[in-house]
Design an enzyme around this catalytic site. Structure first.
Site, PDB file in Angstrom:
ATOM      1  N   ALA A  60       0.098  -1.852   5.877  1.00  0.00           N
ATOM      2  CA  ALA A  60       0.906  -1.690   7.089  1.00  0.00           C
ATOM      3  C   ALA A  60       0.431  -2.593   8.221  1.00  0.00           C
ATOM      4  O   ALA A  60       1.247  -3.106   8.987  1.00  0.00           O
ATOM      5  CB  ALA A  60       0.898  -0.228   7.531  1.00  0.00           C
ATOM      6  N   PHE A  72       0.848  -1.188   0.000  1.00  0.00           N
ATOM      7  CA  PHE A  72       0.000   0.000   0.000  1.00  0.00           C
ATOM      8  C   PHE A  72       0.888   1.245   0.000  1.00  0.00           C
ATOM      9  O   PHE A  72       1.898   1.281   0.687  1.00  0.00           O
ATOM     10  CB  PHE A  72      -0.923  -0.006   1.220  1.00  0.00           C
ATOM     11  CG  PHE A  72      -2.082   0.927   1.085  1.00  0.00           C
ATOM     12  CD1 PHE A  72      -3.185   0.574   0.317  1.00  0.00           C
ATOM     13  CD2 PHE A  72      -2.071   2.156   1.702  1.00  0.00           C
ATOM     14  CE1 PHE A  72      -4.265   1.437   0.172  1.00  0.00           C
ATOM     15  CE2 PHE A  72      -3.137   3.031   1.570  1.00  0.00           C
ATOM     16  CZ  PHE A  72      -4.233   2.669   0.803  1.00  0.00           C
ATOM     17  N   THR A 104     -10.411  10.060   8.157  1.00  0.00           N
ATOM     18  CA  THR A 104     -11.040   9.233   9.192  1.00  0.00           C
ATOM     19  C   THR A 104     -10.001   8.853  10.250  1.00  0.00           C
ATOM     20  O   THR A 104      -8.797   9.029  10.035  1.00  0.00           O
ATOM     21  CB  THR A 104     -11.626   7.943   8.577  1.00  0.00           C
ATOM     22  OG1 THR A 104     -10.540   7.109   8.137  1.00  0.00           O
ATOM     23  CG2 THR A 104     -12.551   8.267   7.408  1.00  0.00           C
ATOM     24  N   GLU A 139      -0.565  -5.551   8.177  1.00  0.00           N
ATOM     25  CA  GLU A 139      -0.071  -6.916   7.997  1.00  0.00           C
ATOM     26  C   GLU A 139       1.426  -7.059   8.237  1.00  0.00           C
ATOM     27  O   GLU A 139       1.949  -8.172   8.273  1.00  0.00           O
ATOM     28  CB  GLU A 139      -0.434  -7.427   6.601  1.00  0.00           C
ATOM     29  CG  GLU A 139      -1.917  -7.615   6.379  1.00  0.00           C
ATOM     30  CD  GLU A 139      -2.691  -6.324   6.140  1.00  0.00           C
ATOM     31  OE1 GLU A 139      -3.900  -6.308   6.432  1.00  0.00           O
ATOM     32  OE2 GLU A 139      -2.089  -5.320   5.668  1.00  0.00           O
ATOM     33  N   ARG A 155      10.502  11.575   2.735  1.00  0.00           N
ATOM     34  CA  ARG A 155      11.227  10.690   3.653  1.00  0.00           C
ATOM     35  C   ARG A 155      11.650   9.386   2.987  1.00  0.00           C
ATOM     36  O   ARG A 155      12.354   8.578   3.587  1.00  0.00           O
ATOM     37  CB  ARG A 155      10.365  10.414   4.888  1.00  0.00           C
ATOM     38  CG  ARG A 155      10.294  11.634   5.788  1.00  0.00           C
ATOM     39  CD  ARG A 155       9.092  11.625   6.710  1.00  0.00           C
ATOM     40  NE  ARG A 155       9.075  12.801   7.581  1.00  0.00           N
ATOM     41  CZ  ARG A 155       8.720  14.020   7.204  1.00  0.00           C
ATOM     42  NH1 ARG A 155       8.358  14.246   5.963  1.00  0.00           N
ATOM     43  NH2 ARG A 155       8.733  15.026   8.061  1.00  0.00           N
ATOM     44  N   ALA A 174       4.063   2.844   4.761  1.00  0.00           N
ATOM     45  CA  ALA A 174       3.699   4.261   4.769  1.00  0.00           C
ATOM     46  C   ALA A 174       2.217   4.386   5.097  1.00  0.00           C
ATOM     47  O   ALA A 174       1.372   3.874   4.363  1.00  0.00           O
ATOM     48  CB  ALA A 174       4.007   4.904   3.417  1.00  0.00           C
ATOM     49  N   HIS A 184      -8.816   6.079  10.884  1.00  0.00           N
ATOM     50  CA  HIS A 184      -8.084   4.888  10.451  1.00  0.00           C
ATOM     51  C   HIS A 184      -6.577   5.043  10.660  1.00  0.00           C
ATOM     52  O   HIS A 184      -5.889   4.115  11.094  1.00  0.00           O
ATOM     53  CB  HIS A 184      -8.405   4.606   8.981  1.00  0.00           C
ATOM     54  CG  HIS A 184      -7.839   3.343   8.463  1.00  0.00           C
ATOM     55  ND1 HIS A 184      -6.746   3.311   7.640  1.00  0.00           N
ATOM     56  CD2 HIS A 184      -8.217   2.056   8.645  1.00  0.00           C
ATOM     57  CE1 HIS A 184      -6.465   2.058   7.340  1.00  0.00           C
ATOM     58  NE2 HIS A 184      -7.342   1.280   7.934  1.00  0.00           N
ATOM     59  N   PHE A 187      11.970  -0.267  12.751  1.00  0.00           N
ATOM     60  CA  PHE A 187      10.702   0.373  12.400  1.00  0.00           C
ATOM     61  C   PHE A 187      10.937   1.430  11.330  1.00  0.00           C
ATOM     62  O   PHE A 187      11.357   2.545  11.622  1.00  0.00           O
ATOM     63  CB  PHE A 187      10.079   0.993  13.649  1.00  0.00           C
ATOM     64  CG  PHE A 187       8.677   1.484  13.443  1.00  0.00           C
ATOM     65  CD1 PHE A 187       7.623   0.591  13.385  1.00  0.00           C
ATOM     66  CD2 PHE A 187       8.410   2.835  13.323  1.00  0.00           C
ATOM     67  CE1 PHE A 187       6.315   1.038  13.211  1.00  0.00           C
ATOM     68  CE2 PHE A 187       7.116   3.296  13.150  1.00  0.00           C
ATOM     69  CZ  PHE A 187       6.071   2.397  13.093  1.00  0.00           C
TER      70      PHE A 187
END
Length: 157
Positions: A56, A22, A86, A58, A127, A80, A88, A113
């Site tokens: 992310a 994603f 929302t 998963e 980034r 990312a 989420h 991470f």
């Protein structure tokens, strides 16, 4: 007083990289940076395994599987999460960061991470730029430094 620090010696290390599909325009750049960071510091190309997950959320289960396998010196997690309209963003960001930290502590191996949590896609792309400004690169070299630090510490205790 004893002091321990790690270096960037990746020779002989096998590393798993878990990357979310994603926001692919960002995550592929993070992956490129991570692979560059690993190979530039001695990790053989054939000692890097890439696991592609849908999003992310998963990342955690794939990182857990890698850590539990005992095959890897470290796991690098890349993704990312970009804020939307929302809540989420908050749910996913919180769960993936907590999950990655839990995997590291449970298996006592470095789980880096490299999951971006940004307000805009522009921030995420910035980034995931080239070279040392790439957070994938930073996550990879952090993982290697932690591998070396833990090896030194375990050898001395």
């Amino acid at each position: 007083m004893r002091e321990f620090a790690g270096g960037l010696a990746g020779a002989g290390c096998r590393v798993a990289v878990v990357v979310s599909r994603f926001n692919r325009s960002v995550t592929e750049s993070l992956l490129d940076g991570a692979v560059e960071g690993l190979t530039a510091n001695g990790v053989a190309d054939d000692a890097v395994d890439v696991l592609r997950v849908p999003g992310a959320f998963e990342i955690t289960v794939a990182a857990e599987a890698c850590a539990a396998s005992g095959r890897y010196a470290a796991v690098v997690c890349l993704g990312a999460v970009v804020r939307g309209e929302t809540p989420h963003f908050e749910f996913i960001s919180r769960e993936v960061s907590r999950g990655v930290g839990d995997v590291a502590c449970r298996h006592r191996i470095p789980v880096a991470f490299g999951v971006l949590t940004t307000d805009t896609m522009e921030q995420a792309l910035a980034r995931a730029g080239s070279g040392h400004g790439n957070k994938g690169y930073e996550a990879a070299v952090t993982a290697l430094e932690m591998v070396d630090l833990l090896r030194r510490f375990r050898a001395a205790t």
